[in-house]
Write an enzyme that holds these catalytic residues in place. Structure first.
Site, PDB file in Angstrom:
ATOM      1  N   THR A  66       1.924 -12.250   2.701  1.00 23.82           N
ATOM      2  CA  THR A  66       2.786 -13.088   1.866  1.00 23.82           C
ATOM      3  C   THR A  66       2.969 -14.425   2.193  1.00 23.82           C
ATOM      4  O   THR A  66       3.187 -14.627   3.544  1.00 23.82           O
ATOM      5  CB  THR A  66       4.196 -12.241   2.188  1.00 23.82           C
ATOM      6  OG1 THR A  66       3.829 -10.746   2.163  1.00 23.82           O
ATOM      7  CG2 THR A  66       5.170 -12.590   1.062  1.00 23.82           C
ATOM      8  N   ARG A  90      -4.068  -2.465  -0.685  1.00 22.90           N
ATOM      9  CA  ARG A  90      -5.053  -2.952   0.213  1.00 22.90           C
ATOM     10  C   ARG A  90      -5.039  -2.232   1.692  1.00 22.90           C
ATOM     11  O   ARG A  90      -5.781  -2.327   2.458  1.00 22.90           O
ATOM     12  CB  ARG A  90      -5.194  -4.413   0.219  1.00 22.90           C
ATOM     13  CG  ARG A  90      -3.913  -5.082   0.926  1.00 22.90           C
ATOM     14  CD  ARG A  90      -4.005  -6.513   1.258  1.00 22.90           C
ATOM     15  NE  ARG A  90      -4.068  -7.307  -0.168  1.00 22.90           N
ATOM     16  CZ  ARG A  90      -3.915  -8.334  -0.272  1.00 22.90           C
ATOM     17  NH1 ARG A  90      -3.943  -9.116   0.779  1.00 22.90           N
ATOM     18  NH2 ARG A  90      -3.997  -9.035  -1.452  1.00 22.90           N
ATOM     19  N   GLU A 116      16.210 -11.885   4.400  1.00 27.72           N
ATOM     20  CA  GLU A 116      15.030 -11.925   5.485  1.00 27.72           C
ATOM     21  C   GLU A 116      14.687 -13.354   5.317  1.00 27.72           C
ATOM     22  O   GLU A 116      13.960 -13.828   4.230  1.00 27.72           O
ATOM     23  CB  GLU A 116      14.073 -11.074   5.331  1.00 27.72           C
ATOM     24  CG  GLU A 116      13.132 -11.060   6.618  1.00 27.72           C
ATOM     25  CD  GLU A 116      12.044 -10.008   6.679  1.00 27.72           C
ATOM     26  OE1 GLU A 116      12.171  -9.017   6.265  1.00 27.72           O
ATOM     27  OE2 GLU A 116      10.772 -10.598   7.085  1.00 27.72           O
ATOM     28  N   ASN A 147       6.127  -3.844  11.706  1.00 23.42           N
ATOM     29  CA  ASN A 147       5.274  -3.660  10.470  1.00 23.42           C
ATOM     30  C   ASN A 147       3.888  -3.265  10.977  1.00 23.42           C
ATOM     31  O   ASN A 147       3.158  -4.098  11.555  1.00 23.42           O
ATOM     32  CB  ASN A 147       5.270  -5.200   9.813  1.00 23.42           C
ATOM     33  CG  ASN A 147       4.436  -5.049   8.509  1.00 23.42           C
ATOM     34  OD1 ASN A 147       3.470  -4.517   8.407  1.00 23.42           O
ATOM     35  ND2 ASN A 147       4.954  -5.772   7.647  1.00 23.42           N
ATOM     36  N   HIS A 175       8.172 -13.247   9.758  1.00 22.67           N
ATOM     37  CA  HIS A 175       6.736 -13.756   9.335  1.00 22.67           C
ATOM     38  C   HIS A 175       6.097 -14.795  10.650  1.00 22.67           C
ATOM     39  O   HIS A 175       6.725 -15.747  10.652  1.00 22.67           O
ATOM     40  CB  HIS A 175       6.895 -14.348   7.978  1.00 22.67           C
ATOM     41  CG  HIS A 175       5.404 -14.188   7.247  1.00 22.67           C
ATOM     42  ND1 HIS A 175       4.531 -15.050   7.587  1.00 22.67           N
ATOM     43  CD2 HIS A 175       5.122 -13.352   6.048  1.00 22.67           C
ATOM     44  CE1 HIS A 175       3.549 -14.701   6.630  1.00 22.67           C
ATOM     45  NE2 HIS A 175       3.766 -13.635   6.088  1.00 22.67           N
ATOM     46  N   GLU A 201       8.906  -2.755   2.248  1.00 21.43           N
ATOM     47  CA  GLU A 201       8.565  -4.215   1.477  1.00 21.43           C
ATOM     48  C   GLU A 201       7.861  -3.831   0.085  1.00 21.43           C
ATOM     49  O   GLU A 201       6.866  -3.037   0.076  1.00 21.43           O
ATOM     50  CB  GLU A 201       7.670  -5.161   2.168  1.00 21.43           C
ATOM     51  CG  GLU A 201       8.193  -5.477   3.517  1.00 21.43           C
ATOM     52  CD  GLU A 201       7.421  -6.507   4.124  1.00 21.43           C
ATOM     53  OE1 GLU A 201       6.358  -6.721   3.898  1.00 21.43           O
ATOM     54  OE2 GLU A 201       7.713  -6.840   5.345  1.00 21.43           O
ATOM     55  N   HIS A 220       4.453  -2.330   3.725  1.00 21.99           N
ATOM     56  CA  HIS A 220       4.543  -3.015   2.499  1.00 21.99           C
ATOM     57  C   HIS A 220       3.462  -2.269   1.247  1.00 21.99           C
ATOM     58  O   HIS A 220       2.449  -2.220   1.789  1.00 21.99           O
ATOM     59  CB  HIS A 220       4.024  -4.440   2.612  1.00 21.99           C
ATOM     60  CG  HIS A 220       3.844  -5.267   1.314  1.00 21.99           C
ATOM     61  ND1 HIS A 220       3.774  -6.636   1.260  1.00 21.99           N
ATOM     62  CD2 HIS A 220       4.278  -4.992  -0.013  1.00 21.99           C
ATOM     63  CE1 HIS A 220       3.482  -7.141   0.167  1.00 21.99           C
ATOM     64  NE2 HIS A 220       3.939  -6.031  -0.596  1.00 21.99           N
ATOM     65  N   HIS A 264      -1.153  -3.496   9.484  1.00 21.15           N
ATOM     66  CA  HIS A 264      -2.574  -3.946   9.592  1.00 21.15           C
ATOM     67  C   HIS A 264      -3.180  -2.579  10.292  1.00 21.15           C
ATOM     68  O   HIS A 264      -4.450  -2.593  10.751  1.00 21.15           O
ATOM     69  CB  HIS A 264      -2.343  -5.177  10.416  1.00 21.15           C
ATOM     70  CG  HIS A 264      -2.216  -6.275   9.523  1.00 21.15           C
ATOM     71  ND1 HIS A 264      -2.713  -6.317   8.385  1.00 21.15           N
ATOM     72  CD2 HIS A 264      -1.158  -6.995   9.679  1.00 21.15           C
ATOM     73  CE1 HIS A 264      -2.095  -7.371   7.662  1.00 21.15           C
ATOM     74  NE2 HIS A 264      -1.258  -7.945   8.490  1.00 21.15           N
ATOM     75  N   ARG A 323       1.524  -2.441  -1.003  1.00 20.11           N
ATOM     76  CA  ARG A 323       1.026  -3.586  -2.413  1.00 20.11           C
ATOM     77  C   ARG A 323       0.598  -2.892  -3.637  1.00 20.11           C
ATOM     78  O   ARG A 323       0.022  -1.708  -3.620  1.00 20.11           O
ATOM     79  CB  ARG A 323       0.007  -4.270  -1.648  1.00 20.11           C
ATOM     80  CG  ARG A 323       0.604  -5.534  -0.706  1.00 20.11           C
ATOM     81  CD  ARG A 323      -0.696  -6.283  -0.253  1.00 20.11           C
ATOM     82  NE  ARG A 323       0.092  -7.362   0.575  1.00 20.11           N
ATOM     83  CZ  ARG A 323       0.101  -8.632  -0.162  1.00 20.11           C
ATOM     84  NH1 ARG A 323      -0.447  -8.816  -1.281  1.00 20.11           N
ATOM     85  NH2 ARG A 323       0.658  -9.795   0.539  1.00 20.11           N
TER      86      ARG A 323
HETATM   87  N1  PXP Z   1       8.487  -9.939   6.933  1.00 19.10           N
HETATM   88  C1  PXP Z   1       7.978 -10.006   5.682  1.00 19.10           C
HETATM   89  C2  PXP Z   1       8.838  -9.762   4.440  1.00 19.10           C
HETATM   90  C3  PXP Z   1       6.500  -9.962   5.312  1.00 19.10           C
HETATM   91  O1  PXP Z   1       6.024  -9.739   4.199  1.00 19.10           O
HETATM   92  C4  PXP Z   1       5.612  -9.763   6.719  1.00 19.10           C
HETATM   93  C5  PXP Z   1       4.271  -9.720   6.419  1.00 19.10           C
HETATM   94  O2  PXP Z   1       3.975  -8.501   6.085  1.00 19.10           O
HETATM   95  C6  PXP Z   1       6.358  -9.752   7.873  1.00 19.10           C
HETATM   96  C7  PXP Z   1       7.741  -9.774   7.928  1.00 19.10           C
HETATM   97  C8  PXP Z   1       5.643  -9.864   9.142  1.00 19.10           C
HETATM   98  O3  PXP Z   1       4.831 -10.857   9.495  1.00 19.10           O
HETATM   99  P1  PXP Z   1       3.721 -10.857  10.570  1.00 19.10           P
HETATM  100  O4  PXP Z   1       2.781  -9.657  10.227  1.00 19.10           O
HETATM  101  O5  PXP Z   1       3.121 -12.273  10.343  1.00 19.10           O
HETATM  102  O6  PXP Z   1       4.501 -10.476  11.622  1.00 19.10           O
END
Ligand code: PXP
Length: 245
Positions: free
Chosen positions: A101, A49, A151, A7, A191, A70, A43, A10, A45
């Site tokens: 999330t 953001r 998931e 992901n 997550h 996402e 994602h 960031h 959003r």
């Molecule tokens: N899975 C989902 C559905 C998420 O919303 C996120 C965060 O955007 C992640 C995985 C990844 O989480 P993390 O950034 O804490 O690794």
């Protein structure tokens, strides 16, 4: 072997801190793929953001592995997703005030709307996943409305700070995994996973895909994203080999 979805939200968070052009998440995605990412996740959003519409469009053109988008159930985002056609969409709950999330999607109370939306994506040939807590009613509701994947939310496992609580969370996730597999759902997880806690998870549970963001992007600040991804892949590979039967 368990696949790795990276992901890259960031990377865009840093760019949006100055509303400039760098660092570009599109470049990050290409380097993450060179490092071994099987899937790129972003994602989009509603408040934009971090990831912007332009990012999703360019990622669709440049990600030659798989793209996982996402998203919330907002009409505008659903329309963008159906136009872009990622390989998979993952529905998540979305609140403006949250930093990330927080909980899983409440499928049980939204079966009608989710059923309608899932049908549209299925007709478009796009795989559908729901990000949910490992609760039996949420898992069977996901099956009822036609999701291909769930998931499992690993946040409570990731935030458990002693071995007993970690063990309990692993057992709960394992029960969720078993229930989902019996129903014929494919199972991913994510997550809060980090270089420190991913090993025990992989040794304990066999999921299709792990979705990891913050920890990889954090390491990337120091070692580069290609290396950060290949180090996570290596960890998953090593612990996969030691999984208990
Ligand atoms: N899975 C989902 C559905 C998420 O919303 C996120 C965060 O955007 C992640 C995985 C990844 O989480 P993390 O950034 O804490 O690794």
């Amino acid at each position: 072997m368990t696949k790795l979805g990276v992901n890259i939200d960031h990377v865009a968070t840093i760019r949006q801190a100055r509303r400039t052009f760098e660092p570009d998440p599109v470049t990050a995605a290409s380097l993450a793929i060179l490092g071994g990412a099987d899937i790129i996740t972003v994602h989009l959003r509603e408040d934009r953001r971090h990831i912007q519409d332009r990012d999703v469009r360019l990622l669709r053109e440049t990600v030659f592995t798989k793209l996982n988008l996402e998203m919330s159930l907002a009409r505008e985002i659903v329309d963008i997703a159906r136009e872009i056609k990622p390989e998979k969409v993952t529905f998540v709950p979305e609140k403006r005030q949250e930093i990330t999330t927080e909980g899983g999607l409440d499928v049980v109370s939204q079966k009608k709307i989710l059923g309608d939306i899932v049908k549209r994506f299925r007709d478009d040939g796009i795989l559908v996943s729901f990000f949910i807590d490992p609760e039996e009613d949420q898992i069977s509701a996901s099956k009822d409305v036609g999701a291909h994947y769930i998931e499992l939310h690993t946040g409570n496992y990731a935030h458990a700070n002693d071995d007993i609580s970690k063990g309990k969370m692993i057992e709960k996730l394992q029960r969720g995994l078993n229930t989902a597999q019996k129903l014929g759902l494919q199972v991913n997880a994510g997550h809060g996973l980090t270089y420190q806690n991913v090993g025990l998870f992989v040794e304990s549970l066999k999921v299709e895909e792990l979705h990891i963001g913050h920890s990889i992007v954090s390491r990337a600040v120091f070692v580069g994203i290609q290396k950060a991804v290949s180090e996570m892949k290596e960890l998953i590979f090593r612990h996969d080999l030691t999984r208990k039967p």
